[in-house]
Design an enzyme around this catalytic site. Structure first.
Site, PDB file in Angstrom:
ATOM      1  N   ARG A  82       0.842  -1.202   0.000  1.00  0.00           N
ATOM      2  CA  ARG A  82       0.000   0.000   0.000  1.00  0.00           C
ATOM      3  C   ARG A  82       0.873   1.246   0.000  1.00  0.00           C
ATOM      4  O   ARG A  82       1.852   1.328   0.730  1.00  0.00           O
ATOM      5  CB  ARG A  82      -0.918   0.017   1.223  1.00  0.00           C
ATOM      6  CG  ARG A  82      -1.926  -1.125   1.220  1.00  0.00           C
ATOM      7  CD  ARG A  82      -2.886  -1.060   2.368  1.00  0.00           C
ATOM      8  NE  ARG A  82      -3.757  -2.235   2.369  1.00  0.00           N
ATOM      9  CZ  ARG A  82      -4.648  -2.510   3.328  1.00  0.00           C
ATOM     10  NH1 ARG A  82      -4.780  -1.697   4.353  1.00  0.00           N
ATOM     11  NH2 ARG A  82      -5.387  -3.599   3.244  1.00  0.00           N
ATOM     12  N   ARG A 119       1.785   1.077  10.267  1.00  0.00           N
ATOM     13  CA  ARG A 119       1.374   1.513   8.924  1.00  0.00           C
ATOM     14  C   ARG A 119       2.554   1.409   7.974  1.00  0.00           C
ATOM     15  O   ARG A 119       3.373   2.314   7.878  1.00  0.00           O
ATOM     16  CB  ARG A 119       0.830   2.945   8.990  1.00  0.00           C
ATOM     17  CG  ARG A 119       0.004   3.368   7.784  1.00  0.00           C
ATOM     18  CD  ARG A 119      -0.617   4.736   8.015  1.00  0.00           C
ATOM     19  NE  ARG A 119      -1.537   4.729   9.128  1.00  0.00           N
ATOM     20  CZ  ARG A 119      -2.808   4.343   9.066  1.00  0.00           C
ATOM     21  NH1 ARG A 119      -3.305   3.939   7.917  1.00  0.00           N
ATOM     22  NH2 ARG A 119      -3.585   4.370  10.132  1.00  0.00           N
ATOM     23  N   GLU A 151      -6.908  -0.763  15.602  1.00  0.00           N
ATOM     24  CA  GLU A 151      -7.502  -1.698  14.648  1.00  0.00           C
ATOM     25  C   GLU A 151      -6.515  -2.794  14.252  1.00  0.00           C
ATOM     26  O   GLU A 151      -5.364  -2.522  13.922  1.00  0.00           O
ATOM     27  CB  GLU A 151      -7.930  -0.950  13.389  1.00  0.00           C
ATOM     28  CG  GLU A 151      -8.545  -1.859  12.323  1.00  0.00           C
ATOM     29  CD  GLU A 151      -8.342  -1.339  10.912  1.00  0.00           C
ATOM     30  OE1 GLU A 151      -8.202  -2.177   9.997  1.00  0.00           O
ATOM     31  OE2 GLU A 151      -8.302  -0.104  10.729  1.00  0.00           O
ATOM     32  N   SER A 176     -10.507  -5.555  10.008  1.00  0.00           N
ATOM     33  CA  SER A 176     -11.708  -4.884   9.515  1.00  0.00           C
ATOM     34  C   SER A 176     -12.478  -5.897   8.683  1.00  0.00           C
ATOM     35  O   SER A 176     -11.932  -6.461   7.737  1.00  0.00           O
ATOM     36  CB  SER A 176     -11.319  -3.665   8.674  1.00  0.00           C
ATOM     37  OG  SER A 176     -12.436  -2.853   8.411  1.00  0.00           O
ATOM     38  N   ARG A 220       0.549  -6.273  12.668  1.00  0.00           N
ATOM     39  CA  ARG A 220      -0.125  -5.648  13.807  1.00  0.00           C
ATOM     40  C   ARG A 220      -0.325  -6.645  14.951  1.00  0.00           C
ATOM     41  O   ARG A 220      -0.325  -6.260  16.124  1.00  0.00           O
ATOM     42  CB  ARG A 220      -1.455  -5.046  13.366  1.00  0.00           C
ATOM     43  CG  ARG A 220      -1.277  -3.862  12.441  1.00  0.00           C
ATOM     44  CD  ARG A 220      -2.533  -3.048  12.248  1.00  0.00           C
ATOM     45  NE  ARG A 220      -2.282  -1.908  11.376  1.00  0.00           N
ATOM     46  CZ  ARG A 220      -3.092  -0.865  11.242  1.00  0.00           C
ATOM     47  NH1 ARG A 220      -4.218  -0.825  11.937  1.00  0.00           N
ATOM     48  NH2 ARG A 220      -2.785   0.139  10.455  1.00  0.00           N
TER      49      ARG A 220
END
Length: 426
Positions: free
Chosen positions: A261, A276, A348, A351, A391
């Protein structure tokens, strides 16, 4: 993608649903394009019908010796033939404009999705586990990790910011986590393991809703292919263009893959550590479902993601996202947020979204209801993280940290670590 027929029949409801996301009303603009296109299509059909009729009449007039009528009819046919290509081009252009306008719109939120603008308006629906009480001030993973093999400096030298070079015990922990998650999702939760492509074409990313609006969030290769931002792209597109039998549903797929990403627009957010990254690993869950069963499948998928956190004994909370915080393709989303003691907050880690028929329509993925020979319906698609490996590694390092800088290994992972039960500073 949206059904223009639904918008014709429910323009106010369509705009009201978009308004829940903070989007502008567009139904009237879409219907104006639709009406122009339908008018041109009707004109084309009428012109073709008249051309056929006139062509037949020419032979009849000539057979009766009526040359004047035959010439007039021939002139009319010639005029229609000359006019038709221009009308066809106008109709194609209008159709393209309408499809492009529909393609950039987000999905409509489900009725029970709360109204809200951002994460502050999300609704907590449950918690599991109690945060551990430390006899010392817990540190963030970015402070603990370097002594355990989490090397950001080497990664930055070769790749720039938002990359990590994992060494020794830290690399082993990442591998153990991915394998444990994959085993749990396949042997316990019933997902089929897949090894999909990491490079895909435009139509694949269009099918899940990444194109045309979110191209800047992805990396594109020199030959025009895209690096997948998540295995959702590859797994969901495995049914693109197909007509499935109802008996094949649900199709539950999972994959452990690297994800890529660009993190466009995230400057200044989570610049430290693994939260991130441009490149990370994730176990993805995808279900191709019957429309009548997708809500049930959504709850099942949430449970599959939760099972990983519970097995690792990581405290978390479950959040129902408000309309303004959901991804563009989602109809309804639950986030799982894991407790990070170093940050003193929930973050988070998964999701899980029900996209309804939004992606099925974009991919033209359908199924034939049992007992029907001709009728088809669009499939519903769901996707979620089961879980994001990096994560989860962060959560383990922070929740299982010791005062001496070591990190104990959750019992369920010890077999995957070759019997190692603690990470010691190198």
């Amino acid at each position: 993608m949206h059904d223009i027929k639904y918008i014709r029949e429910n323009p106010d409801a369509f705009d009201a649903a978009l308004a829940k996301r903070g989007a502008d009303a567009v139904a009237q603009d879409l219907l104006a394009l639709d009406e122009q296109g339908r008018a041109l299509k009707t004109e084309l059909q009428n012109g073709q019908a008249r051309r056929n009729e006139a062509s037949k009449a020419i032979g009849k007039a000539k057979g009766q010796g009526d040359e004047e009528t035959a010439q007039a009819l021939m002139a009319e046919v010639a005029a229609l033939k000359s006019k038709m290509p221009d009308l066809e081009e106008q109709e194609r252009a209008l159709s393209g404009r309408l499809q492009n306008a529909l393609a950039i719109l987000p999905n409509l939120p489900a009725d029970d999705v709360p109204v809200g603008a951002d994460e502050e308006d999300n609704v907590e629906t449950g918690r599991w586990g109690e945060p551990r009480h430390f006899a010392f001030d817990p540190k963030e993973h970015s402070d603990i990790g370097p002594a355990l093999g989490l090397d950001f400096e080497t990664a930055a030298e070769m790749s720039g910011a938002r990359f990590a070079f994992l060494r020794g015990p830290m690399a082993k922990l990442q591998r153990a986590l991915g394998q444990f998650m994959l085993d749990q999702q396949t042997t316990v939760n019933g997902y089929e393991e897949c090894a999909p492509p990491l490079l895909v074409r435009d139509e694949a990313v269009f099918g899940v809703g990444q194109l045309p609006k979110f191209a800047e969030d992805m990396f594109q290769t020199t030959d025009g292919r895209w690096l997948i931002p998540t295995a959702e792209v590859s797994l969901t597109n495995s049914v693109r263009g197909q007509i499935l039998d109802e008996a094949q549903l649900p199709i539950r797929l999972t994959a452990l893959t690297p994800c890529f990403r660009s993190e466009a627009g995230s400057a200044g957010r989570d610049t430290k550590g693994l939260i991130r990254q441009h490149q990370f690993e994730k176990v993805e869950l995808v279900t191709i479902a019957h429309p009548d069963k997708s809500a049930e499948e959504h709850e099942r998928m949430v449970g599959a993601a939760e099972s990983i956190l519970r097995a690792l004994e990581l405290p978390y909370r479950k959040m129902l996202l408000c309309a303004g915080d959901m991804g563009a393709a989602a109809r309804k989303t639950f986030d799982l947020e894991v407790w990070l003691p170093g940050q003193d907050s929930y973050r988070e880690i998964s999701s899980i979204s029900n996209c309804g028929e939004f992606q099925g329509r974009r991919m033209n993925a359908r199924f034939r209801p049992e007992g029907e020979e001709k009728g088809t319906r669009f499939v519903h698609t769901l996707n979620g993280s089961g879980l994001a490996v990096g994560r989860t590694l962060v959560a383990i390092v922070e929740n299982y940290q010791q005062a001496d800088g070591s990190v104990t290994i959750p019992p369920v992972l010890i077999p995957y670590m070759g019997g190692i039960d603690k990470l010691e500073p190198m």
